[in-house]
Design a protein around this motif. Structure first.
Motif, PDB file in Angstrom:
ATOM      1  N   HIS A 136      17.631  31.479   5.181  1.00 30.25           N
ATOM      2  CA  HIS A 136      17.821  32.792   4.863  1.00 30.25           C
ATOM      3  C   HIS A 136      18.717  33.016   3.705  1.00 30.25           C
ATOM      4  N   TRP A 137      19.612  32.061   3.485  1.00 34.24           N
ATOM      5  CA  TRP A 137      20.517  32.053   2.203  1.00 34.24           C
ATOM      6  C   TRP A 137      19.727  31.836   1.058  1.00 34.24           C
ATOM      7  N   ASP A 138      18.935  30.841   0.879  1.00 35.80           N
ATOM      8  CA  ASP A 138      17.792  30.824  -0.213  1.00 35.80           C
ATOM      9  C   ASP A 138      17.110  31.910  -0.284  1.00 35.80           C
ATOM     10  N   TRP A 139      16.720  32.621   0.694  1.00 36.57           N
ATOM     11  CA  TRP A 139      15.865  34.097   0.536  1.00 36.57           C
ATOM     12  C   TRP A 139      16.744  35.041  -0.073  1.00 36.57           C
ATOM     13  N   ALA A 140      17.855  35.105   0.346  1.00 36.92           N
ATOM     14  CA  ALA A 140      18.850  36.222  -0.224  1.00 36.92           C
ATOM     15  C   ALA A 140      19.160  36.021  -1.325  1.00 36.92           C
ATOM     16  N   ILE A 141      19.554  34.700  -1.908  1.00 41.91           N
ATOM     17  CA  ILE A 141      19.947  34.714  -3.285  1.00 41.91           C
ATOM     18  C   ILE A 141      18.600  34.678  -4.494  1.00 41.91           C
ATOM     19  N   ASN A 142      17.629  34.458  -3.779  1.00 36.90           N
ATOM     20  CA  ASN A 142      16.421  34.676  -4.647  1.00 36.90           C
ATOM     21  C   ASN A 142      15.520  35.869  -4.116  1.00 36.90           C
ATOM     22  N   PRO A 143      15.993  36.831  -4.251  1.00 36.75           N
ATOM     23  CA  PRO A 143      15.277  38.265  -3.284  1.00 36.75           C
ATOM     24  C   PRO A 143      14.119  38.623  -4.058  1.00 36.75           C
ATOM     25  N   ASN A 144      13.158  38.933  -3.006  1.00 36.87           N
ATOM     26  CA  ASN A 144      11.885  39.440  -3.222  1.00 36.87           C
ATOM     27  C   ASN A 144      11.996  40.912  -3.873  1.00 36.87           C
ATOM     28  N   GLN A 145      11.058  41.505  -4.278  1.00 39.00           N
ATOM     29  CA  GLN A 145      11.274  42.938  -4.712  1.00 39.00           C
ATOM     30  C   GLN A 145      11.683  43.895  -3.713  1.00 39.00           C
ATOM     31  N   ARG A 146      11.030  43.691  -2.623  1.00 36.86           N
ATOM     32  CA  ARG A 146      11.067  44.529  -1.604  1.00 36.86           C
ATOM     33  C   ARG A 146      12.648  44.677  -0.944  1.00 36.86           C
ATOM     34  N   GLU A 147      13.268  43.478  -1.063  1.00 35.82           N
ATOM     35  CA  GLU A 147      14.613  43.318  -0.436  1.00 35.82           C
ATOM     36  C   GLU A 147      15.717  43.357  -1.498  1.00 35.82           C
TER      37      GLU A 147
END
Length: 289
Positions: A136-147
């Motif tokens: 989740h951390w990696d997902w959050a610091i490299n966010p997609n356009q939706r989020e």
């Protein structure tokens, strides 16, 4: 072990966005909207006192953003994190662990505060370990356009810079991590965002599930009532169906983060599928078990 409901504040979001494809004529029966189509929501956290540990699950939105930012979310009510902690005889320095279900601003914003004297961002809980997971951390610091608008760097990067950030391992088999470092099981779900973590707390023989954004309010219990913000709605649908079945089979008590009226609920199986059984206040449940 003792459990405490921590009310950090209330806000509003667009009802259509919160219910996705479900028509307003249906969802407004449980979550009535105002003239701007906004519905009332809570940012309710859970505090676990377990021996020498004092574990806070999520932190609410915090207070460091500017007036323009808060203007988008229509904060209302008199609740605050500090007042709720004080109500139970605690303050921020007492917190030993802050468990973040995920890093959207309304769940983690209160973990970081602005120090006006030193002009920098710092951890709001100086003596606490913060808990997330690598995926989740990696997902959050490299966010997609939706989020991207939900993952605010000022909420996230200072967690790492504080030196207080810890990562929870993902389960090696299935979606549940048993006996996590926090002492409770964790259900990992991916529909709303990558590897959202839902605590499953055993308390006096009961299973209490902090349901976060898998089921934000009582009105979201039916499986197809999926939030429009979810990045993978079909995965959410599968995750909800699986969870609801297990919740009935195991007599789970659901703890709602975003339902401003209902703190807790139980479920039952009906001819239409799993539906709401009863709602409870915090004191009604925990004073009786």
């Amino acid at each position: 072990m003792k459990l405490y409901s921590i009310e950090t504040g209330n806000f509003k979001l667009d009802g259509g966005a919160m219910f996705g494809i479900v028509p307003k004529s249906i969802w407004q029966k449980t979550n009535p909207a105002d003239e701007k189509n906004l519905i009332d929501l809570a940012m309710r956290c859970l505090l676990i006192e377990d021996g020498e540990r004092l574990i806070l699950i999520d932190t609410g939105i915090g207070n460091k953003q500017n007036e323009k930012f808060f203007g988008f979310y229509y904060l209302w009510g008199d609740f605050s994190l500090d007042a709720s902690l004080a109500k139970h005889g605690f303050n921020r320095e007492d917190i030993t662990d802050v468990f973040l279900t995920h890093l959207h601003f309304d769940h983690c914003g209160g973990a970081i505060q602005y120090n006006k004297e030193k002009d920098y961002l710092e951890a709001s809980f100086k003596n606490a370990k913060f808990w997330s997971n690598e995926s989740h951390w990696d997902w959050a610091i490299n966010p997609n356009q939706r989020e991207k608008a939900s993952f605010l760097q000022e909420n996230i990067l200072p967690l790492k810079e504080s030196g207080q950030l810890n990562m929870i391992d993902l389960p090696t088999n299935g979606s549940v991590l048993e006996n996590s470092p926090l002492g409770f099981d964790i259900l990992f779900v991916d529909g709303h965002t990558e590897k959202q973590m839902l605590p499953i707390i055993t308390y006096k023989g009961k299973k209490i599930v902090y349901i976060a954004d898998l089921i934000p309010t009582v009105g979201h219990i039916p499986p197809i009532y999926v939030i429009g913000f979810d990045t993978r709605p079909l995965i959410t649908l599968d995750e909800k169906n699986d969870f609801l079945q297990k919740a009935v089979e195991n007599d789970y008590i659901l703890f709602f983060e975003h339902d401003h009226i209902n703190e807790l609920a139980t479920l039952k199986l009906t001819e239409k599928g799993v539906r709401l059984d009863q709602t409870y206040s915090f004191s009604e449940v925990f004073d009786s078990i």
